[in-house]
Design an enzyme around this catalytic site. Structure first.
Site, mmCIF file in Angstrom:
data_model
loop_
_atom_site.group_PDB
_atom_site.id
_atom_site.type_symbol
_atom_site.label_atom_id
_atom_site.label_comp_id
_atom_site.label_asym_id
_atom_site.label_seq_id
_atom_site.Cartn_x
_atom_site.Cartn_y
_atom_site.Cartn_z
ATOM 1 N N ASN A 8 0.872 -1.180 0.000
ATOM 2 C CA ASN A 8 0.000 0.000 0.000
ATOM 3 C C ASN A 8 0.908 1.229 0.000
ATOM 4 O O ASN A 8 1.472 1.590 1.027
ATOM 5 C CB ASN A 8 -0.886 -0.044 1.265
ATOM 6 N N TRP A 9 1.046 1.833 -1.175
ATOM 7 C CA TRP A 9 1.987 2.945 -1.311
ATOM 8 C C TRP A 9 1.456 4.247 -0.704
ATOM 9 O O TRP A 9 2.185 5.236 -0.625
ATOM 10 C CB TRP A 9 2.322 3.166 -2.796
ATOM 11 N N LYS A 10 0.181 4.271 -0.353
ATOM 12 C CA LYS A 10 -0.444 5.494 0.218
ATOM 13 C C LYS A 10 -0.152 6.690 -0.701
ATOM 14 O O LYS A 10 -0.189 6.531 -1.918
ATOM 15 C CB LYS A 10 0.035 5.702 1.654
ATOM 16 N N HIS A 105 -9.626 1.367 4.526
ATOM 17 C CA HIS A 105 -8.372 1.551 5.263
ATOM 18 C C HIS A 105 -8.611 2.534 6.413
ATOM 19 O O HIS A 105 -9.377 3.490 6.274
ATOM 20 C CB HIS A 105 -7.272 2.077 4.334
ATOM 21 N N GLU A 107 -7.005 4.942 7.496
ATOM 22 C CA GLU A 107 -6.758 6.358 7.172
ATOM 23 C C GLU A 107 -7.943 6.954 6.419
ATOM 24 O O GLU A 107 -8.245 8.144 6.558
ATOM 25 C CB GLU A 107 -5.440 6.487 6.383
ATOM 26 N N GLU A 183 -5.794 -4.770 10.418
ATOM 27 C CA GLU A 183 -4.745 -3.784 10.700
ATOM 28 C C GLU A 183 -5.109 -3.003 11.962
ATOM 29 O O GLU A 183 -5.915 -2.062 11.899
ATOM 30 C CB GLU A 183 -4.623 -2.794 9.535
ATOM 31 N N GLY A 189 2.286 2.220 10.917
ATOM 32 C CA GLY A 189 3.323 3.248 10.831
ATOM 33 C C GLY A 189 3.973 3.602 12.150
ATOM 34 O O GLY A 189 4.673 4.613 12.252
ATOM 35 N N SER A 227 3.030 -2.096 10.528
ATOM 36 C CA SER A 227 4.458 -2.180 10.859
ATOM 37 C C SER A 227 5.090 -3.531 10.524
ATOM 38 O O SER A 227 5.995 -3.987 11.227
ATOM 39 C CB SER A 227 4.698 -1.819 12.332
ATOM 40 N N GLY A 248 2.735 -1.124 4.365
ATOM 41 C CA GLY A 248 2.813 0.296 4.005
ATOM 42 C C GLY A 248 4.255 0.704 3.794
ATOM 43 O O GLY A 248 4.844 0.500 2.729
ATOM 44 N N GLY A 249 4.871 1.276 4.834
ATOM 45 C CA GLY A 249 6.220 1.836 4.741
ATOM 46 C C GLY A 249 7.236 0.921 4.070
ATOM 47 O O GLY A 249 7.990 1.345 3.182
HETATM 48 P P1 PGA Z 1 2.654 0.290 7.727
HETATM 49 O O1 PGA Z 1 1.216 0.547 7.037
HETATM 50 O O2 PGA Z 1 3.173 -1.016 7.166
HETATM 51 O O3 PGA Z 1 3.482 1.467 7.307
HETATM 52 O O4 PGA Z 1 2.431 0.213 9.187
HETATM 53 C C1 PGA Z 1 0.317 -0.516 6.799
HETATM 54 C C2 PGA Z 1 -0.949 0.018 6.185
HETATM 55 O O5 PGA Z 1 -1.384 1.118 6.548
HETATM 56 O O6 PGA Z 1 -1.554 -0.640 5.313
#
Ligand code: PGA
Length: 269
Positions: A8-10, A105, A107, A183, A189, A227, A248-249
């Site tokens: 997930n590149w956000k 998600h 966010e 999640e 994050g 994470s 994500g990251g």
């Molecule tokens: P993260 O994000 O791996 O940076 O914690 C995961 C996500 O939000 O899908």
């Protein structure tokens, strides 16, 4: 069983130049991984979810590879076209080459007030345009502290239950086109993660709940996200309840993303 590793590149990377550089790295590393481990693609399904603006580039460059392309969201208002400024429909996403979309998600839930009804519309639109859905659920830190995880998850999963009640015809497409991503919001994050035992128990609960909605969903894929990195991937991959990762990251670097995929590939031998 094939593990799913989704990047997930956000709202990253900043420029199309950086997108292409990341893809260069990813495709080179993927090729090397597949050559070194011929069973890799059978054991691991990779998927990348870039921003809307980068979808066409990413999907074009993934054509002919084993990796899939997903959007991070779709419009709730219409599956096709309409006067919805700023929105992107399921049809437009599919036309841009994506075959899946992330929905719900945390966010999006937090910054865009995505409600049960909005998500119900989005999941319906995705499925009617033949987009698979990676449906995200998870509790906040306060809910975790109050031991409300399963309650929160049940309430978020009611979108799927209600969808099936309203549109039983979608059962068949759901069995191959739905993935749940658990999640915990507090793990996204932050570098903090629940224990593998906690994730495993929660996944078991999710699988049982979803199978309770429809028998054909009893083999539902449930991913962990929050994470996940190259160092902790092995421990998640070792648990049979964890069918892959939403990353994500660590998906923004080819090396760490493929290291996570390799951990799941190894665990699937
Ligand atoms: P993260 O994000 O791996 O940076 O914690 C995961 C996500 O939000 O899908």
């Amino acid at each position: 069983m094939q593990a799913w590793i989704i990047g997930n590149w956000k709202q990253n990377p900043a420029t199309i130049h950086d997108v292409n550089a990341l893809l260069d790295d990813l495709l080179t590393t993927m090729n090397a991984t597949e050559q070194a481990n011929t069973a890799f693609t059978a054991r691991c399904q990779l998927m990348l979810a870039p921003s809307f603006i980068h979808l066409t580039t990413v999907s074009a460059r993934l054509k002919g590879t084993s990796a899939l392309c997903a959007a991070q969201d779709i419009s709730a208002h219409s599956a096709t076209v309409g006067a919805y400024t700023g929105d992107c429909s399921a049809q437009q996403i599919a036309d841009a080459g994506a075959t899946w979309t992330i929905l719900g998600h945390s966010e999006r839930r937090q910054y865009h007030q995505e409600s049960h009804d909005k998500l119900l519309q989005k999941v319906t639109h995705a499925l009617t345009q033949d987009l698979g859905v990676v449906f995200c659920i998870g509790e906040t830190q306060a809910q975790y502290d109050a031991q409300q995880t399963l309650e929160v998850i049940d309430s978020q999963l009611s979108v799927i239950r209600d969808l099936l009640a309203q549109q039983p015809k979608l059962i068949d497409s759901l069995s191959t086109r739905l993935i749940i991503a658990y999640e915990p919001v507090w793990a996204i994050g932050t570098g903090k993660v629940p224990t593998v035992a906690e994730v495993s128990a929660t996944h078991q609960h999710i699988k049982q709940s979803v199978a309770g909605f429809a028998k054909s969903l009893s083999a539902i894929t449930v991913l962990y996200g929050g994470s996940v990195n190259a160092d902790n991937a092995d421990s998640f991959a070792a648990d049979s309840m964890i069918d892959g990762a939403l990353v994500g990251g660590a998906s923004l670097k080819a090396e760490s993303f493929l290291a996570i995929a390799n951990a799941f590939s190894r665990a699937n031998t």
